[in-house]
Write a protein that holds these residues in place. Structure first.
Motif, short mmCIF file in Angstrom:
data_model
loop_
_atom_site.label_atom_id
_atom_site.label_comp_id
_atom_site.label_asym_id
_atom_site.label_seq_id
_atom_site.Cartn_x
_atom_site.Cartn_y
_atom_site.Cartn_z
N UNK A 85 0.84 -1.19 0.00
CA UNK A 85 0.00 0.00 0.00
C UNK A 85 0.87 1.25 0.00
N UNK A 86 0.31 2.41 -0.37
CA UNK A 86 1.11 3.64 -0.42
C UNK A 86 1.76 3.95 0.92
N UNK A 87 2.96 4.54 0.84
CA UNK A 87 3.67 4.98 2.03
C UNK A 87 3.17 6.34 2.48
N UNK A 88 2.94 7.23 1.51
CA UNK A 88 2.43 8.56 1.83
C UNK A 88 1.45 9.00 0.76
N UNK A 89 0.49 9.83 1.15
CA UNK A 89 -0.45 10.48 0.24
C UNK A 89 -0.56 11.93 0.68
N UNK A 90 -0.30 12.86 -0.24
CA UNK A 90 -0.36 14.26 0.15
C UNK A 90 -0.50 15.18 -1.04
N UNK A 91 -0.64 16.46 -0.78
CA UNK A 91 -0.81 17.47 -1.83
C UNK A 91 0.32 18.49 -1.75
N UNK A 92 0.93 18.77 -2.91
CA UNK A 92 1.91 19.84 -3.01
C UNK A 92 1.23 21.01 -3.72
N UNK A 93 0.98 22.07 -3.00
CA UNK A 93 0.23 23.21 -3.54
C UNK A 93 1.12 24.27 -4.15
N UNK A 94 2.45 24.03 -4.21
CA UNK A 94 3.37 25.04 -4.70
C UNK A 94 3.94 24.70 -6.08
N UNK A 95 3.36 23.74 -6.77
CA UNK A 95 3.86 23.34 -8.09
C UNK A 95 3.47 24.35 -9.15
N UNK A 96 4.28 24.47 -10.19
CA UNK A 96 3.99 25.40 -11.27
C UNK A 96 2.69 25.08 -11.99
N UNK A 97 2.33 23.80 -12.04
CA UNK A 97 1.10 23.37 -12.72
C UNK A 97 -0.11 23.46 -11.80
N UNK A 98 0.07 24.00 -10.59
CA UNK A 98 -1.01 24.06 -9.62
C UNK A 98 -0.86 22.94 -8.60
N UNK A 99 -1.83 22.81 -7.75
CA UNK A 99 -1.78 21.77 -6.72
C UNK A 99 -1.78 20.37 -7.34
N UNK A 100 -0.85 19.55 -6.91
CA UNK A 100 -0.75 18.18 -7.39
C UNK A 100 -0.77 17.23 -6.20
N UNK A 101 -1.55 16.17 -6.33
CA UNK A 101 -1.58 15.16 -5.28
C UNK A 101 -0.53 14.10 -5.59
N UNK A 102 0.27 13.76 -4.58
CA UNK A 102 1.36 12.79 -4.73
C UNK A 102 1.08 11.55 -3.89
N UNK A 103 1.14 10.38 -4.54
CA UNK A 103 0.96 9.11 -3.84
C UNK A 103 2.26 8.33 -4.01
N UNK A 104 2.93 8.00 -2.91
CA UNK A 104 4.26 7.38 -2.97
C UNK A 104 4.28 5.98 -2.37
N UNK A 105 5.12 5.13 -2.96
CA UNK A 105 5.34 3.76 -2.47
C UNK A 105 6.79 3.59 -2.03
N UNK A 106 7.06 2.50 -1.29
CA UNK A 106 8.39 2.26 -0.74
C UNK A 106 9.46 2.03 -1.79
N UNK A 107 9.09 1.65 -3.01
CA UNK A 107 10.09 1.36 -4.04
C UNK A 107 10.58 2.61 -4.76
N UNK A 108 10.20 3.79 -4.27
CA UNK A 108 10.66 5.05 -4.85
C UNK A 108 9.71 5.66 -5.85
N UNK A 109 8.62 4.94 -6.17
CA UNK A 109 7.64 5.44 -7.15
C UNK A 109 6.68 6.43 -6.50
N UNK A 110 6.51 7.57 -7.16
CA UNK A 110 5.48 8.54 -6.78
C UNK A 110 4.59 8.77 -8.00
#
Length: 224
Positions: free
Chosen positions: A102-127
């Motif tokens: 299952x995902x390690x983290x789920x969150x939102x980065x609101x400072x991206x140039x394309x606008x707010x992006x939701x990031x879902x990350x796994x332990x193998x380095x994939x976001x």
């Protein structure tokens, strides 16, 4: 003779009574735990390590590709593409089943140039990156759709993820150039490269032995 036979019989009985079973194995206690998936609408939340395992085994693997991800059947070699635009809940379910984690983290980065992006990350380095899309319904509801992926260094004991050509974190510039036509330039991020198909990344140096430290495709949140 009768006394000797009786003596042997008694000895055999006594030896049999002294034998013990040394092959018994203790049964471990049942350790039940409930799996939960966090739903974070702002900021980033780390999910407990005890919730990141999936019990069933998978016969599939995940492959990086330009503007999409691919699921490959390990037994047959057949692949199916997961294109950009796939809803967040479906993406999490697919990747969780394939990676058995299952995902390690789920969150939102609101400072991206394309606008707010939701990031879902796994332990193998994939976001996996998601962008909020306006719904066509009159209620103007919003949802999150798959728009990009990023791969960085992975946690220990996590299976590495790569392209079909075997390119991933740690691959050298020489290996990358043997599989793709590259354009490399020095930026504030480092030695940044790109392919005409839409793969992007960073080398840790300029020579042929320089290694890939990050790899991405689609929308990203890099600050140059």
């Amino acid at each position: 003779m009768k006394h000797f036979t009786l003596l042997l019989l008694v000895s055999a009985i006594l030896i049999g009574c002294q034998k013990k079973d040394h092959n018994s194995v203790p049964i471990p206690a049942n350790n039940d735990s409930k799996d939960t998936v966090a739903n974070v609408e702002d900021g980033t939340e780390k999910i407990s390590e005890s919730t990141t395992n999936v019990e069933t085994k998978s016969s599939h693997g995940l492959i990086l590709t330009s503007n999409a991800l691919q699921v490959v059947n390990i037994n047959t070699g057949s692949t199916s593409e997961i294109p950009f635009g796939k809803p967040l809940d479906q993406m999490i379910e697919i990747i969780t089943n394939v990676l058995q984690s299952k995902p390690k983290t789920i969150g939102i980065n609101s400072e991206c140039g394309a606008g707010s992006l939701k990031m879902v990350s796994w332990n193998n380095g994939l976001t996996v990156v998601f962008q909020k899309k306006e719904s066509e319904s009159k209620a103007s509801e919003t949802n999150w759709q798959f728009v990009g992926w990023f791969v960085g260094s992975n946690s220990k004991n996590s299976k590495e993820i790569s392209t079909m050509a075997g390119i991933g974190i740690g691959s050298t510039r020489a290996e990358m150039e043997s599989a793709y036509v590259l354009s490399v330039s020095k930026t504030s991020l480092g030695y940044e490269f790109s392919t005409s198909s839409g793969l992007f990344g960073i080398f840790d140096g300029s020579n042929k032995e320089a290694k890939i430290t990050s790899l991405w495709s689609g929308l990203s949140c890099n600050f140059r």
